[in-house]
Motif scaffolding. Structure first.
Motif, mmCIF file in Angstrom:
data_model
loop_
_atom_site.group_PDB
_atom_site.id
_atom_site.type_symbol
_atom_site.label_atom_id
_atom_site.label_comp_id
_atom_site.label_asym_id
_atom_site.label_seq_id
_atom_site.Cartn_x
_atom_site.Cartn_y
_atom_site.Cartn_z
ATOM 1 N N HIS A 310 29.601 27.694 19.120
ATOM 2 C CA HIS A 310 29.967 27.373 20.645
ATOM 3 C C HIS A 310 30.470 28.691 21.142
ATOM 4 O O HIS A 310 30.190 29.614 20.510
ATOM 5 C CB HIS A 310 30.935 26.065 20.984
ATOM 6 C CG HIS A 310 30.824 25.856 22.433
ATOM 7 N ND1 HIS A 310 29.644 25.391 23.336
ATOM 8 C CD2 HIS A 310 31.815 25.714 23.239
ATOM 9 C CE1 HIS A 310 30.057 25.027 24.443
ATOM 10 N NE2 HIS A 310 31.130 25.351 24.481
ATOM 11 N N ASP A 328 29.075 20.028 23.110
ATOM 12 C CA ASP A 328 28.170 21.020 23.036
ATOM 13 C C ASP A 328 28.962 21.904 21.695
ATOM 14 O O ASP A 328 29.283 22.911 22.068
ATOM 15 C CB ASP A 328 27.987 21.657 24.225
ATOM 16 C CG ASP A 328 27.178 23.037 24.331
ATOM 17 O OD1 ASP A 328 26.108 22.972 23.196
ATOM 18 O OD2 ASP A 328 26.917 23.788 25.118
ATOM 19 N N GLU A 362 23.270 29.479 18.612
ATOM 20 C CA GLU A 362 22.529 28.845 19.715
ATOM 21 C C GLU A 362 22.852 29.476 20.887
ATOM 22 O O GLU A 362 22.035 29.580 21.862
ATOM 23 C CB GLU A 362 22.589 27.260 19.449
ATOM 24 C CG GLU A 362 21.575 26.564 20.487
ATOM 25 C CD GLU A 362 22.210 26.345 21.787
ATOM 26 O OE1 GLU A 362 21.191 25.901 22.369
ATOM 27 O OE2 GLU A 362 23.226 26.449 22.101
ATOM 28 N N GLU A 363 24.246 29.400 21.014
ATOM 29 C CA GLU A 363 24.767 29.783 22.517
ATOM 30 C C GLU A 363 24.183 31.326 22.773
ATOM 31 O O GLU A 363 24.487 31.632 23.936
ATOM 32 C CB GLU A 363 26.444 29.583 22.626
ATOM 33 C CG GLU A 363 26.839 28.153 22.104
ATOM 34 C CD GLU A 363 26.352 27.140 23.492
ATOM 35 O OE1 GLU A 363 25.408 27.527 24.309
ATOM 36 O OE2 GLU A 363 26.888 26.432 23.343
ATOM 37 N N TYR A 476 30.464 21.136 31.249
ATOM 38 C CA TYR A 476 29.437 21.972 30.485
ATOM 39 C C TYR A 476 29.661 23.375 30.398
ATOM 40 O O TYR A 476 30.127 23.922 31.552
ATOM 41 C CB TYR A 476 28.003 21.794 31.335
ATOM 42 C CG TYR A 476 26.976 22.678 30.639
ATOM 43 C CD1 TYR A 476 26.527 22.495 29.231
ATOM 44 C CD2 TYR A 476 26.136 23.701 31.343
ATOM 45 C CE1 TYR A 476 25.604 23.383 28.934
ATOM 46 C CE2 TYR A 476 25.489 24.560 30.864
ATOM 47 C CZ TYR A 476 25.036 24.409 29.561
ATOM 48 O OH TYR A 476 24.010 25.221 28.989
ATOM 49 N N HIS A 477 29.908 24.077 29.414
ATOM 50 C CA HIS A 477 30.199 25.263 28.994
ATOM 51 C C HIS A 477 31.526 25.821 29.900
ATOM 52 O O HIS A 477 31.729 26.625 30.428
ATOM 53 C CB HIS A 477 29.154 26.403 29.647
ATOM 54 C CG HIS A 477 28.028 26.422 28.508
ATOM 55 N ND1 HIS A 477 27.043 27.555 28.335
ATOM 56 C CD2 HIS A 477 27.801 25.792 27.449
ATOM 57 C CE1 HIS A 477 26.456 27.255 27.264
ATOM 58 N NE2 HIS A 477 26.789 26.163 26.856
HETATM 59 ZN ZN LIG Z 1 25.826 25.471 25.110
#
Ligand SMILES: [Zn+2]
Length: 535
Positions: A310, A328, A362-363, A476-477
């Motif tokens: 993350h 996430d 991924e991020e 989110y984030h």
């Molecule tokens: Zn993300």
């Protein structure tokens, strides 16, 4: 057709009948809580916290007796390079008739370190609309424009006539830069489409100075030839269009309705001084396997993927600096472990093998999955499907699912059948402008020809829609995507049943999943990915 569907229904009914036995939501939530603990410091790619979170997964796998399938036990090394902008010694200005107007970095625009940046750039600007070139639709925003040595200015998004999967594909970094570079451009300024911005500008700009990362290796160099990349605050975008005869307000209104945009030189230049620092970082993917029992089919793999990284520690919001990433993607990482446990303990043997891949980076731009898809730890052709889970959001009651890639392969049909059997509705991507299809790890499997889906919990009424909307706006984030948020354990358990049933169906059915004849992505199954990607 009928026979296949009938057989499928029987299999799935069997699963549904024992639904309560497989998952209770509790084991899922306890893994999410472990992964999102403050002590892992937000699992930033290549950080100690990420390594410890991966170690936690590996310990669980060992305890369950699930086989390692990496290149070094459960691990696969992923070499990365960071780029960090030194904003204090960098600058950006618009130059009109020889007169420079400095821009405030962070407020009006910021540099994107996901592209190659040169130390000094001065070049004229050309507005290229959405900046897309889509041969299969005969669509070309660059036609008739001279971009040689210039910087392309674009509004993110696409016109309504372009199907969402195509639109997503051509807005990926690699495809975007490939066409701009071919037209002679040396950089781009991207204006986020206000109609599809998921977070406010201040939230977008908050972590702009954190290091970006990319994979080390010539096969991963997607932005060679670029010199400048800038994200421009739409609230100040009128500055770019002065004297052109049209306003950004008009462009934004057209962009909102996904209509055709004007395209022309803007009569001004960008001038930039850019200082960056860079260093190499090591991270890993974690890979495990449950072998199939069929003598022939066991050499084929159904891949379940989820990213474990993350955002790490960043700018504080409400006094909290740790971006825990519970949903996430602690949520997807925990699901993989639950499904692995359940399949390991299942009595019914599965025919094909199942590969569990916890990817890193991924991020930072789908990096771990990009590396894995290019250098898999099993033979490339043995991977028959990827089922990816990323932030599936079990924060509302489970009544419906969004399936990204629903119409692209018959993997989508299988999801639809399983969902129907479990009393759930399915829908395709409800917000194609958000490009979710290219924004998680399934996309790298797609680019290697492997039929893939990603599935999210979907809202069916106003109240649930509002809950999801608020989640995206507020958590989110953000550091508040942590373990102090309400989750629906029944939804998580029900979702896990769907993924488990899908995995078993795909592992057991005689035919491998296949792309639909009319799917754009079918080409990768034959031709391999675009760009120089080594296998
Ligand atoms: Zn993300």
């Amino acid at each position: 057709m009928l026979r296949t569907l009938w057989g499928l229904s029987l299999t799935v009914l069997g699963c549904a009948a024992q639904a309560a036995a497989n998952f209770d939501g509790q084991s899922w939530w306890s893994t999410v809580k472990a992964l999102a603990d403050d002590k892992f410091e937000g699992r930033e790619t290549g950080s100690t916290g990420e390594r410890q979170a991966q170690g936690y997964i590996v310990e669980q796998l060992k305890a369950l007796g699930i086989e390692p399938a990496g290149s070094d036990g459960y691990y696969q090394r992923v070499k990365l390079r960071t780029t960090e902008i030194q904003e204090g010694s960098s600058s950006l200005a618009l130059v009109r008739n020889g007169h420079a107007q400095p821009l405030t970095l962070g407020e009006q625009a910021y540099f994107s370190t996901r592209y190659v940046l040169a130390p000094k750039v001065e070049a004229p600007l050309v507005f290229v609309g959405y900046g897309l070139q889509i041969p299969e639709q005969g669509y070309d925003d660059l036609a008739g424009l001279d971009l040689k040595g210039k910087v392309a200015v674009l509004l993110t998004g696409s016109p309504a006539e372009i199907p969402s999967a195509l639109s997503a594909h051509y807005q990926s970094r690699a495809e975007r830069w490939r066409v701009l570079k071919a037209a002679g451009a040396i950089g781009m300024i991207s204006i986020p489409n206000p109609a599809s911005m998921e977070m406010s500008w201040s939230r977008m700009a908050l972590n702009r100075n954190l290091p970006s990362m990319d994979l080390v290796g010539p096969e991963f160099d997607e932005t060679a030839g670029s010199q400048i990349a800038v994200t421009f605050n739409p609230a100040y975008a009128e500055l770019l269009f002065e004297g052109t005869g049209y306003t950004f307000a008009e462009i934004a209104a057209l962009g909102k309705d996904r209509k055709a945009l004007p395209r022309s030189p803007l009569g001004l230049s960008i001038s930039a001084v850019i200082h960056t620092t860079s260093h190499e970082v090591d991270s890993t993917n974690v890979v495990a396997r449950i072998p199939g029992r069929d003598p022939k089919l066991k050499s084929e793999y159904v891949v379940l993927s989820a990213h474990i990284d993350h955002l790490g520690v960043g700018a504080p919001i409400n006094g909290d600096r740790i971006y825990n990433g519970a949903m996430d993607n602690g949520s997807g990482s925990a699901l993989l472990l639950d499904v692995a446990r359940s399949l390991k303990q299942a009595r019914a043997p599965i025919k094909r093998s199942v590969l569990f891949v916890w990817v890193t980076g991924e991020e930072k731009g789908l990096l771990g999955s990009k590396f894995f898809a290019a250098h898999p730890t099993v033979p490339p052709k043995s991977m028959i499907a990827d089922i990816n889970t990323d932030m599936f959001l079990p924060v509302i009651p489970l009544k419906a699912l969004t399936v990204y890639g629903l119409a692209e392969s018959d993997l989508g049909d299988r999801v639809a059948q399983i969902a129907t059997d479990q009393g759930l509705r399915v829908q395709p991507d409800p917000a194609p402008l958000h490009n979710v299809f290219i924004r998680s790890d399934q996309y790298n499997f797609v680019r290697h020809g492997i039929p893939s889906v990603m599935i999210d919990v979907a809202a069916t009424d106003e109240a649930d829609m509002q809950t999801l909307k608020e989640w995206r706006a507020n958590r989110y984030h953000a550091p508040s995507d942590d373990v102090n948020q309400p989750v629906n354990l029944a939804t998580a358990a029900g979702y896990e049943e769907v993924i488990r049933a899908l995995t078993i169906t795909v592992a057991d059915e005689p035919a491998r999943p296949a792309w639909k004849q009319d799917s754009f992505f079918r080409r990768y199954a034959a031709a391999g990915p675009t760009g120089a990607t080594a296998r």
